[in-house]
Design a protein around this motif. Sequence first.
Motif, PDB file in Angstrom:
ATOM      1  N   LYS A 138      62.914  65.836  71.173  1.00  0.00           N
ATOM      2  CA  LYS A 138      61.638  65.563  70.499  1.00  0.00           C
ATOM      3  C   LYS A 138      60.915  64.470  71.275  1.00  0.00           C
ATOM      4  O   LYS A 138      61.452  63.386  71.505  1.00  0.00           O
ATOM      5  N   THR A 176      53.640  63.628  52.428  1.00  0.00           N
ATOM      6  CA  THR A 176      52.730  64.733  52.709  1.00  0.00           C
ATOM      7  C   THR A 176      52.056  65.180  51.422  1.00  0.00           C
ATOM      8  O   THR A 176      52.723  65.326  50.383  1.00  0.00           O
ATOM      9  N   SER A 208      62.597  76.225  62.379  1.00  0.00           N
ATOM     10  CA  SER A 208      62.325  75.537  61.116  1.00  0.00           C
ATOM     11  C   SER A 208      62.115  76.541  59.994  1.00  0.00           C
ATOM     12  O   SER A 208      61.730  77.691  60.201  1.00  0.00           O
ATOM     13  N   PHE A 218      54.559  64.799  64.479  1.00  0.00           N
ATOM     14  CA  PHE A 218      55.537  63.902  65.088  1.00  0.00           C
ATOM     15  C   PHE A 218      55.530  63.981  66.604  1.00  0.00           C
ATOM     16  O   PHE A 218      56.069  63.122  67.286  1.00  0.00           O
ATOM     17  N   ASP A 233      59.874  62.430  52.960  1.00  0.00           N
ATOM     18  CA  ASP A 233      59.042  63.483  53.560  1.00  0.00           C
ATOM     19  C   ASP A 233      59.782  64.818  53.534  1.00  0.00           C
ATOM     20  O   ASP A 233      59.902  65.505  54.549  1.00  0.00           O
ATOM     21  N   HIS A 262      64.261  59.605  51.885  1.00  0.00           N
ATOM     22  CA  HIS A 262      63.737  60.382  53.009  1.00  0.00           C
ATOM     23  C   HIS A 262      62.222  60.315  53.060  1.00  0.00           C
ATOM     24  O   HIS A 262      61.612  60.145  54.108  1.00  0.00           O
ATOM     25  N   GLU A 304      64.507  56.612  62.794  1.00  0.00           N
ATOM     26  CA  GLU A 304      65.281  57.751  63.294  1.00  0.00           C
ATOM     27  C   GLU A 304      66.555  57.272  63.990  1.00  0.00           C
ATOM     28  O   GLU A 304      67.643  57.819  63.785  1.00  0.00           O
ATOM     29  N   LEU A 354      68.446  69.100  56.918  1.00  0.00           N
ATOM     30  CA  LEU A 354      67.314  68.196  56.745  1.00  0.00           C
ATOM     31  C   LEU A 354      67.203  67.273  57.952  1.00  0.00           C
ATOM     32  O   LEU A 354      68.184  66.686  58.397  1.00  0.00           O
ATOM     33  N   SER A 370      58.821  72.235  56.649  1.00  0.00           N
ATOM     34  CA  SER A 370      58.728  72.056  58.100  1.00  0.00           C
ATOM     35  C   SER A 370      59.733  71.052  58.623  1.00  0.00           C
ATOM     36  O   SER A 370      59.973  70.987  59.834  1.00  0.00           O
ATOM     37  N   ASN A 371      60.343  70.253  57.741  1.00  0.00           N
ATOM     38  CA  ASN A 371      61.376  69.304  58.149  1.00  0.00           C
ATOM     39  C   ASN A 371      62.778  69.827  57.881  1.00  0.00           C
ATOM     40  O   ASN A 371      63.746  69.084  57.983  1.00  0.00           O
ATOM     41  N   ASP A 373      64.113  64.810  60.591  1.00  0.00           N
ATOM     42  CA  ASP A 373      62.918  63.970  60.670  1.00  0.00           C
ATOM     43  C   ASP A 373      62.989  62.799  59.685  1.00  0.00           C
ATOM     44  O   ASP A 373      62.445  62.843  58.581  1.00  0.00           O
TER      45      ASP A 373
END
Length: 616
Positions: free
Chosen positions: A371, A506, A423, A354, A467, A465, A387, A483, A471-472, A485
């Motif tokens: 970000k 992913t 994260s 991202f 994803d 969502h 977003e 949660l 990592s998110n 991203d």
Amino acid sequence: MAWGLFQILMISFFHLIKLSSQQETSFVYETFRSQENLYLDGSATVLPNGLLQLTNASDHQMAHVFYKDSIELSSSKPLSFSTHFVCALVPQPGVEGGHGMAFVVSPSMDFSHAESTRYLGIFNVSKNGSPSSNVLAVELDTIWNPDFEDIDHNHVGIDVNSPLSVGTASASYYSDIKGKNESINLLSGHPIQVWVDYEDNMLNVSMAPREVQKPSRPLLSQHINLSDIYPNRRLFVGFSAATGTAISYQYVLSWSFSTSRGSLQRFDISRLPEVPHPRAEHKNLSPLFIDLLGFLAIMGLCTLTGMYFFKRGKYAEITEEWENEFGAHRFSYKSLYKATKGFHKDGFLGKGGFGEVYRGKLLLSREKAVKRMSHDGDQGLKQFVAEVVSMRCLKHRNLVPLLGYCRRKHEFLLVSDYMTNGSLDEHLFDDQKPVLSWPQRLVIIKGIASALCYLHTGADQVVLHRDIKASNIMLDAEFNGRLGDFGMASFHDHGGISDSTCAVGTIGYMAPEILYMGASTRTDVYAFGVFMVEVTCGRRPVEPQLQLEKQILIEWVPESRPTMEQVILYLNQNLPLPDFSPYTVGISNHSSVLIDAASLVASRSWSAASSATNSP
């Protein structure tokens, strides 16, 4: 009885004699041609036209002017006095004005201890704020000094034993005609009238231009008990000034004083002496010098123009019509640039598909995460808009709160609360991070489950969502899962059908049916199931470096099922738990240290207690 009456009469008689001997002090100077009863020191002087000049255009000067005779105040009468004077503060052309001047009431005319800098010729560093100074001053200050808590560079203040004023106000006067305050420029060079009245422990300060009568309302009123400051009740009154490195001409044109307000003598304002105004010096400049100045001016203009366009390009932004409803959440690029110190490496938090994330602190707020995403055509814009839309309509304790955004020509920026513990994937796969306990993992899983339930059923629209992965998931200061991203998220009305037909997500988290049926709440649930296994096992869904049969986490988990006999033995603790390691079943070393009988018992006890609390 007759003798007692005689004593009372005698005492009263002596008091009357004493009071009659203490006469009121009153004087007036229409001009200062006659210097009778005046004490002058420092740079103070009387000009031929009758002006009393305190300072001139030289630096580090100090001047004092006092009425020579001390004022003896009666111990049996309340302390009171009134004074009226006209002054003028004239700046030197092309030079910043001086520090102003002050009307002073002091038990002494000796101010040899004072400094000729910023203390108005009254105070110094060592006696700053000391009661031994025993000075009351009404200052006309034309310098803003934050050390003394000045409100501006053009104010009137009341000082008691210290240059730190007990009362202050911007220079102005109440206009009885307009019914409001009108400002006065102390450094205008024009005559200014000032009245100082003290009675019943109340000090009033008024001022007005030369042509205006005394206002009906004072500029400053301050309750002060002068009997505490001057216990000996022997005072001198006068004026003080100092220049330091900020110079100006300071004049007193006329002065009247009385210890009785009703006995204050007036002077004729129309007969005040003229105030001289210095002119700027003009020198003949050579043609070569003029050409040099012109060249430097052109070069300076070109430099300023270049800097302007450079800064304009440096902080340039893009705005489109669709952003109007989100305008309140838009940050300027300049504010984000400064908050992150130019996206300095010291504030770098991480990097992913991202973009990059930096820590920054906006004015008067806590730390934020910024970000920074590169512009990637239409797809990048779609992710950015998703977003921004989520920022307006989604509010849940287990979602990363998105606070605002910014757009530039080649990049997008998103601002959210800074998550102290980073994260989740860092804690699962980074050996340098603290190992998460089973209760912590269960709290994280439950929090994300709550957030996902809210997205599917509690929000204004159904939010997919698309994803969900470690990592998110961000961890706050208490290790609660949040949660974040929403770049791949899609929205549709409740009861409607999602139009998300493209397969995004992913690898390892994507449900098999997503390839031919598209995204739905069920595909989010599938990804959440993979996420649960990921958190429990402490390994990624896909590990290409492992043996072929162990690379895909979900495929390996059916393959590694125990028999029910083994399950019962495990649950009754009659059989040791198998040895989990990356070399045998594909579990990471980082998490295997937690998988032992004690941890299992603690986790099961904690879960049982939680279930009992929530059960009917």
